[in-house]
Design a protein around this motif. Structure first.
Motif, mmCIF file in Angstrom:
data_model
loop_
_atom_site.group_PDB
_atom_site.id
_atom_site.type_symbol
_atom_site.label_atom_id
_atom_site.label_comp_id
_atom_site.label_asym_id
_atom_site.label_seq_id
_atom_site.Cartn_x
_atom_site.Cartn_y
_atom_site.Cartn_z
ATOM 1 N N GLU A 178 -0.922 -11.769 -13.405
ATOM 2 C CA GLU A 178 -1.524 -12.843 -14.184
ATOM 3 C C GLU A 178 -2.993 -13.064 -13.817
ATOM 4 N N LEU A 179 -3.294 -12.994 -12.515
ATOM 5 C CA LEU A 179 -4.651 -13.271 -12.028
ATOM 6 C C LEU A 179 -5.492 -12.011 -11.836
ATOM 7 N N SER A 180 -4.910 -10.859 -12.115
ATOM 8 C CA SER A 180 -5.599 -9.566 -11.918
ATOM 9 C C SER A 180 -6.085 -9.389 -10.481
ATOM 10 N N ILE A 181 -5.169 -9.700 -9.547
ATOM 11 C CA ILE A 181 -5.440 -9.505 -8.123
ATOM 12 C C ILE A 181 -4.244 -8.773 -7.519
ATOM 13 N N SER A 182 -4.379 -8.336 -6.286
ATOM 14 C CA SER A 182 -3.280 -7.618 -5.644
ATOM 15 C C SER A 182 -2.212 -8.588 -5.141
ATOM 16 N N VAL A 183 -1.018 -8.069 -4.967
ATOM 17 C CA VAL A 183 0.076 -8.863 -4.400
ATOM 18 C C VAL A 183 -0.325 -9.333 -3.003
ATOM 19 N N ARG A 184 -1.007 -8.476 -2.290
ATOM 20 C CA ARG A 184 -1.456 -8.834 -0.939
ATOM 21 C C ARG A 184 -2.405 -10.045 -0.956
ATOM 22 N N THR A 185 -3.269 -10.108 -1.958
ATOM 23 C CA THR A 185 -4.163 -11.261 -2.098
ATOM 24 C C THR A 185 -3.374 -12.518 -2.423
ATOM 25 N N VAL A 186 -2.369 -12.391 -3.260
ATOM 26 C CA VAL A 186 -1.493 -13.532 -3.567
ATOM 27 C C VAL A 186 -0.835 -14.021 -2.281
ATOM 28 N N GLU A 187 -0.333 -13.093 -1.475
ATOM 29 C CA GLU A 187 0.311 -13.465 -0.206
ATOM 30 C C GLU A 187 -0.671 -14.177 0.710
ATOM 31 N N TYR A 188 -1.922 -13.720 0.738
ATOM 32 C CA TYR A 188 -2.957 -14.369 1.551
ATOM 33 C C TYR A 188 -3.186 -15.797 1.064
ATOM 34 N N HIS A 189 -3.348 -15.961 -0.258
ATOM 35 C CA HIS A 189 -3.546 -17.303 -0.809
ATOM 36 C C HIS A 189 -2.366 -18.208 -0.466
ATOM 37 N N LEU A 190 -1.175 -17.675 -0.575
ATOM 38 C CA LEU A 190 0.026 -18.465 -0.304
ATOM 39 C C LEU A 190 0.096 -18.886 1.164
ATOM 40 N N ARG A 191 -0.236 -17.981 2.065
ATOM 41 C CA ARG A 191 -0.256 -18.346 3.497
ATOM 42 C C ARG A 191 -1.257 -19.466 3.745
ATOM 43 N N THR A 192 -2.430 -19.360 3.125
ATOM 44 C CA THR A 192 -3.462 -20.389 3.284
ATOM 45 C C THR A 192 -2.981 -21.729 2.739
ATOM 46 N N VAL A 193 -2.342 -21.704 1.590
ATOM 47 C CA VAL A 193 -1.789 -22.927 0.983
ATOM 48 C C VAL A 193 -0.761 -23.547 1.925
ATOM 49 N N PHE A 194 0.133 -22.730 2.460
ATOM 50 C CA PHE A 194 1.164 -23.241 3.370
ATOM 51 C C PHE A 194 0.525 -23.955 4.558
ATOM 52 N N VAL A 195 -0.508 -23.353 5.133
ATOM 53 C CA VAL A 195 -1.173 -23.957 6.291
ATOM 54 C C VAL A 195 -1.859 -25.256 5.889
ATOM 55 N N GLN A 196 -2.621 -25.221 4.791
ATOM 56 C CA GLN A 196 -3.376 -26.414 4.381
ATOM 57 C C GLN A 196 -2.472 -27.575 3.986
ATOM 58 N N LEU A 197 -1.339 -27.273 3.372
ATOM 59 C CA LEU A 197 -0.431 -28.339 2.934
ATOM 60 C C LEU A 197 0.689 -28.597 3.932
ATOM 61 N N ASP A 198 0.673 -27.854 5.034
ATOM 62 C CA ASP A 198 1.657 -28.014 6.102
ATOM 63 C C ASP A 198 3.092 -27.872 5.595
ATOM 64 N N VAL A 199 3.334 -26.770 4.883
ATOM 65 C CA VAL A 199 4.679 -26.452 4.432
ATOM 66 C C VAL A 199 5.072 -25.074 4.962
ATOM 67 N N ARG A 200 6.361 -24.807 4.970
ATOM 68 C CA ARG A 200 6.845 -23.548 5.542
ATOM 69 C C ARG A 200 7.684 -22.712 4.593
ATOM 70 N N SER A 201 7.858 -23.187 3.359
ATOM 71 C CA SER A 201 8.662 -22.404 2.416
ATOM 72 C C SER A 201 8.237 -22.701 0.984
ATOM 73 N N ARG A 202 8.601 -21.790 0.108
ATOM 74 C CA ARG A 202 8.320 -21.960 -1.312
ATOM 75 C C ARG A 202 9.066 -23.176 -1.865
ATOM 76 N N THR A 203 10.257 -23.420 -1.358
ATOM 77 C CA THR A 203 11.060 -24.558 -1.811
ATOM 78 C C THR A 203 10.389 -25.876 -1.471
ATOM 79 N N VAL A 204 9.918 -25.994 -0.241
ATOM 80 C CA VAL A 204 9.232 -27.223 0.174
ATOM 81 C C VAL A 204 7.950 -27.395 -0.632
ATOM 82 N N LEU A 205 7.235 -26.300 -0.858
ATOM 83 C CA LEU A 205 6.021 -26.357 -1.673
ATOM 84 C C LEU A 205 6.341 -26.871 -3.079
#
Length: 75
Positions: free
Chosen positions: A27-54
């Motif tokens: 959808e964003l024309s980026i790599s899966v690895r970049t998506v994973e990086y963004h997701l890790r950053t989001v988890f840290v910034q929002l202090d969550v540990r799972s997709r469900t909690v997010l």
């Protein structure tokens, strides 16, 4: 707390809606690895540990803007 970038916010919202990393990458024309990086950053910034909690957290963002997350509106 610093705000999320537009791609991080989009990634977070998509994950909260059950979209896979592979689908987000396409959808964003980026790599899966970049998506994973963004997701890790989001988890840290929002202090969550799972997709469900997010997902639960973001379900309540529209009703509670006082938490200081500064999520950009989807667009």
């Amino acid at each position: 707390m610093s705000s999320l970038t537009p791609q991080q916010a989009r990634t977070a919202r998509d994950v909260a809606h059950g979209v896979t990393n592979k689908e987000i990458a396409a959808e964003l024309s980026i790599s899966v690895r970049t998506v994973e990086y963004h997701l890790r950053t989001v988890f840290v910034q929002l202090d969550v540990r799972s997709r469900t909690v997010l997902a639960h957290l973001l379900a309540n963002v529209d009703d509670d803007h006082d938490r200081g997350w500064d999520l950009p509106e989807p667009g």
